[in-house]
Design a protein around this motif. Structure first.
Motif, PDB file in Angstrom:
ATOM      1  N   SER A  33       0.843  -0.986  -0.016  1.00 49.16           N
ATOM      2  CA  SER A  33       0.096   0.126   0.011  1.00 49.16           C
ATOM      3  C   SER A  33       0.852   1.294  -0.007  1.00 49.16           C
ATOM      4  O   SER A  33       2.111   1.064   0.424  1.00 49.16           O
ATOM      5  N   GLU A  34       0.238   2.306  -0.279  1.00 46.55           N
ATOM      6  CA  GLU A  34       1.108   3.471  -0.121  1.00 46.55           C
ATOM      7  C   GLU A  34       1.594   4.049   1.147  1.00 46.55           C
ATOM      8  O   GLU A  34       3.130   4.460   1.367  1.00 46.55           O
ATOM      9  N   ALA A  35       0.991   3.724   1.978  1.00 44.27           N
ATOM     10  CA  ALA A  35       1.638   3.969   3.369  1.00 44.27           C
ATOM     11  C   ALA A  35       2.547   2.978   3.780  1.00 44.27           C
ATOM     12  O   ALA A  35       3.680   3.345   4.451  1.00 44.27           O
ATOM     13  N   GLU A  36       2.447   1.777   3.556  1.00 48.96           N
ATOM     14  CA  GLU A  36       3.532   0.807   3.537  1.00 48.96           C
ATOM     15  C   GLU A  36       4.862   1.106   3.001  1.00 48.96           C
ATOM     16  O   GLU A  36       5.927   1.289   3.514  1.00 48.96           O
ATOM     17  N   ARG A  37       4.599   1.594   1.837  1.00 53.68           N
ATOM     18  CA  ARG A  37       5.725   1.852   0.919  1.00 53.68           C
ATOM     19  C   ARG A  37       6.488   3.120   1.328  1.00 53.68           C
ATOM     20  O   ARG A  37       7.864   3.378   1.322  1.00 53.68           O
ATOM     21  N   THR A  38       5.807   4.081   2.065  1.00 57.39           N
ATOM     22  CA  THR A  38       6.294   5.386   2.572  1.00 57.39           C
ATOM     23  C   THR A  38       7.155   5.092   3.813  1.00 57.39           C
ATOM     24  O   THR A  38       8.216   5.732   4.126  1.00 57.39           O
ATOM     25  N   GLU A  39       6.613   4.267   4.552  1.00 55.93           N
ATOM     26  CA  GLU A  39       7.203   3.942   5.640  1.00 55.93           C
ATOM     27  C   GLU A  39       8.400   3.057   5.364  1.00 55.93           C
ATOM     28  O   GLU A  39       9.592   3.435   5.950  1.00 55.93           O
ATOM     29  N   LEU A  40       8.551   2.034   4.423  1.00 57.00           N
ATOM     30  CA  LEU A  40       9.587   1.374   3.986  1.00 57.00           C
ATOM     31  C   LEU A  40      10.661   2.438   3.519  1.00 57.00           C
ATOM     32  O   LEU A  40      11.900   2.422   3.796  1.00 57.00           O
ATOM     33  N   GLY A  41      10.228   3.367   2.609  1.00 52.50           N
ATOM     34  CA  GLY A  41      11.035   4.305   2.253  1.00 52.50           C
ATOM     35  C   GLY A  41      12.063   5.200   3.212  1.00 52.50           C
ATOM     36  O   GLY A  41      12.942   5.503   3.198  1.00 52.50           O
ATOM     37  N   ARG A  42      11.122   5.507   4.327  1.00 51.91           N
ATOM     38  CA  ARG A  42      11.725   6.336   5.188  1.00 51.91           C
ATOM     39  C   ARG A  42      12.897   5.342   6.105  1.00 51.91           C
ATOM     40  O   ARG A  42      14.008   5.890   6.484  1.00 51.91           O
ATOM     41  N   GLU A  43      12.791   4.211   6.296  1.00 50.38           N
ATOM     42  CA  GLU A  43      13.494   3.278   6.897  1.00 50.38           C
ATOM     43  C   GLU A  43      14.568   3.166   5.953  1.00 50.38           C
ATOM     44  O   GLU A  43      15.824   3.085   6.511  1.00 50.38           O
ATOM     45  N   LEU A  44      14.608   3.059   4.690  1.00 49.63           N
ATOM     46  CA  LEU A  44      15.692   2.717   3.782  1.00 49.63           C
ATOM     47  C   LEU A  44      16.634   4.101   3.925  1.00 49.63           C
ATOM     48  O   LEU A  44      17.699   4.017   3.937  1.00 49.63           O
ATOM     49  N   GLU A  45      15.881   5.234   3.703  1.00 46.17           N
ATOM     50  CA  GLU A  45      16.552   6.340   4.021  1.00 46.17           C
ATOM     51  C   GLU A  45      17.504   6.629   5.287  1.00 46.17           C
ATOM     52  O   GLU A  45      18.528   6.978   5.410  1.00 46.17           O
ATOM     53  N   ARG A  46      16.746   6.213   6.425  1.00 50.54           N
ATOM     54  CA  ARG A  46      17.505   6.279   7.737  1.00 50.54           C
ATOM     55  C   ARG A  46      18.796   5.352   7.579  1.00 50.54           C
ATOM     56  O   ARG A  46      19.910   5.841   8.271  1.00 50.54           O
ATOM     57  N   LEU A  47      18.781   4.170   6.737  1.00 51.45           N
ATOM     58  CA  LEU A  47      19.934   3.276   6.867  1.00 51.45           C
ATOM     59  C   LEU A  47      20.561   3.522   5.603  1.00 51.45           C
ATOM     60  O   LEU A  47      21.474   2.607   5.244  1.00 51.45           O
ATOM     61  N   HIS A  48      20.435   4.436   4.909  1.00 57.31           N
ATOM     62  CA  HIS A  48      21.093   4.728   3.396  1.00 57.31           C
ATOM     63  C   HIS A  48      22.685   4.857   3.543  1.00 57.31           C
ATOM     64  O   HIS A  48      23.468   4.287   2.821  1.00 57.31           O
ATOM     65  N   ALA A  49      23.029   5.702   4.369  1.00 63.06           N
ATOM     66  CA  ALA A  49      24.620   5.783   4.391  1.00 63.06           C
ATOM     67  C   ALA A  49      24.927   4.613   4.707  1.00 63.06           C
ATOM     68  O   ALA A  49      26.302   4.168   3.994  1.00 63.06           O
ATOM     69  N   GLU A  50      24.688   3.889   5.855  1.00 67.28           N
ATOM     70  CA  GLU A  50      25.408   2.573   6.142  1.00 67.28           C
ATOM     71  C   GLU A  50      25.179   1.595   5.005  1.00 67.28           C
ATOM     72  O   GLU A  50      25.987   0.984   4.607  1.00 67.28           O
ATOM     73  N   SER A  51      24.259   1.705   4.253  1.00 69.34           N
ATOM     74  CA  SER A  51      23.848   0.821   3.263  1.00 69.34           C
ATOM     75  C   SER A  51      24.774   0.945   2.126  1.00 69.34           C
ATOM     76  O   SER A  51      25.357   0.119   1.434  1.00 69.34           O
ATOM     77  N   TYR A  52      25.062   2.095   1.799  1.00 66.89           N
ATOM     78  CA  TYR A  52      26.269   2.545   0.512  1.00 66.89           C
ATOM     79  C   TYR A  52      27.632   2.067   1.008  1.00 66.89           C
ATOM     80  O   TYR A  52      28.100   1.524   0.273  1.00 66.89           O
ATOM     81  N   GLY A  53      27.795   2.346   2.394  1.00 68.99           N
ATOM     82  CA  GLY A  53      29.073   1.871   2.987  1.00 68.99           C
ATOM     83  C   GLY A  53      29.196   0.011   2.623  1.00 68.99           C
ATOM     84  O   GLY A  53      30.168  -0.202   2.311  1.00 68.99           O
ATOM     85  N   TRP A  54      28.169  -0.689   2.757  1.00 66.92           N
ATOM     86  CA  TRP A  54      28.123  -1.878   2.743  1.00 66.92           C
ATOM     87  C   TRP A  54      28.266  -2.251   1.418  1.00 66.92           C
ATOM     88  O   TRP A  54      28.958  -3.390   0.915  1.00 66.92           O
ATOM     89  N   ALA A  55      27.331  -1.554   0.554  1.00 66.09           N
ATOM     90  CA  ALA A  55      27.380  -1.746  -1.044  1.00 66.09           C
ATOM     91  C   ALA A  55      28.739  -1.669  -1.400  1.00 66.09           C
ATOM     92  O   ALA A  55      29.135  -2.323  -2.377  1.00 66.09           O
ATOM     93  N   LEU A  56      29.520  -0.552  -1.140  1.00 72.08           N
ATOM     94  CA  LEU A  56      30.798  -0.399  -1.550  1.00 72.08           C
ATOM     95  C   LEU A  56      31.681  -1.435  -1.061  1.00 72.08           C
ATOM     96  O   LEU A  56      32.623  -1.941  -1.720  1.00 72.08           O
TER      97      LEU A  56
END
Lengths: 136, 179
Positions: free
Chosen positions: B4-27
């Motif tokens: 749902s739109e709400a679920e996607r928004t919430e998930l997006g917020r969590e991904l953004e919160r973890l983005h910097a770490e996620s990028y470091g791990w992807a590197l």
């Protein structure tokens, strides 16, 4: 670090990794730039399964309709045609049918009555049927 | 299964919160090739946001997300290996490293030395050390991300740390001799 005793080496490594992390996070691309999901992925990923499901249903319905149409003559077709077909099957004889006229063939072609022996021995010169008639 | 739109928004917020770490791990998963890391991370985000990868709640969101990133990076690596020659990938890594802005030369040098030393390690040792020292993740959680047993993760951790320390000590001695 959780639950581990820090050695000098660990401290040194931790410091180095912390420096590396600070540098990488400072230069990481923005979340907006990377998280943009292509519209093709959003519209085709889930509906792709739906399309496959719909295609499968349409195929099954088409096959069912096709088989119904194919057997229409045997289910709800012209009764005259049906009778003709049945009669034709019953009346049809093969040109080589005479080869199947084997002795005792009538035994396999008829259903015997309950108390009638398929073998009719002549007892005192009469068959079972003849004796029964005499008794009556 | 779509969100749902709400679920996607919430998930997006969590991904953004973890983005910097996620990028470091992807590197780390892409041998510090910035271009491959961005591609792998985007592919992982697509999987998560479209529901192709669903969080089951058996671990923390970060642990699960890092597992998705790792597997996606492996897929991208296999795909890129067929398309791009090895030299081009190495050049991307070197160029990315040199183009990054830097204020302190000594820190930059230490960082470069660390990255060179990490690059000599076996993949599993590299991964577990990165997760433990960079992301401050426990060995048990690192084992989940890497898809191996805790015992194996501990082995890779201790051998990797020994090798890394040896490399860094060797480089320090080389520096001292050079001076």
């Amino acid at each position: 670090m959780k639950g581990r005793r820090m050695s000098v080496h660990d401290d040194d490594l931790k410091t180095r990794f912390r420096e590396l992390r600070a540098h990488i996070e400072a230069t990481a691309p923005r979340f907006d730039a990377i998280s943009k999901v292509p519209s093709s992925s959003m519209t085709t990923l889930a509906p792709r399964r739906m399309l496959l499901r719909q295609a499968a249903i349409v195929t099954l319905v088409a096959m069912g309709a096709g088989s119904l149409y194919w057997t229409r003559g045997y289910i709800g077709g012209n009764q005259a045609d049906l009778r003709y077909t049945e009669a034709a099957i019953v009346k049809w004889t093969s040109p080589t049918d005479f080869l199947l006229q084997t002795p005792g063939r009538e035994l396999t072609a008829t259903v015997p009555a309950l108390f009638e022996s398929v073998v009719q021995p002549r007892v005192f010169g009469r068959t079972h049927t003849e004796r029964t008639e005499v008794v009556r | 299964m779509s969100f749902s739109e709400a679920e996607r928004t919430e998930l997006g917020r969590e991904l953004e919160r973890l983005h910097a770490e996620s990028y470091g791990w992807a590197l780390a998963c892409c041998a510090h090739d910035a271009e491959n890391a961005a591609d792998a991370l985007q592919a992982a985000y697509v999987k998560v946001l479209t529901g192709a990868a669903r969080f089951g709640g058996r671990s923390s969101l970060r642990t699960w997300l890092f597992g998705v990133i790792r597997l996606t990076a492996l897929e991208e690596h296999r795909r890129n290996a067929r398309q791009r020659p090895l030299d081009a990938r190495s050049q991307n890594a070197i160029v990315a490293s040199n183009n990054l802005p830097d204020g302190d030369a000594e820190i930059a040098e230490r960082r470069e030395r660390l990255m060179n030393a990490i690059a000599t390690l076996a993949p599993r040792q590299r991964e577990v050390l990165h997760l433990v020292f960079y992301h401050d993740i426990s060995i048990a959680e690192a084992a989940v991300i890497m898809g191996i047993s805790v015992g194996s993760a501990r082995q890779h951790y201790s051998r990797g740390k020994e090798n890394l320390s040896e490399m860094l000590r060797y480089e320090r001695q080389e520096d001292v001799r050079a001076r």
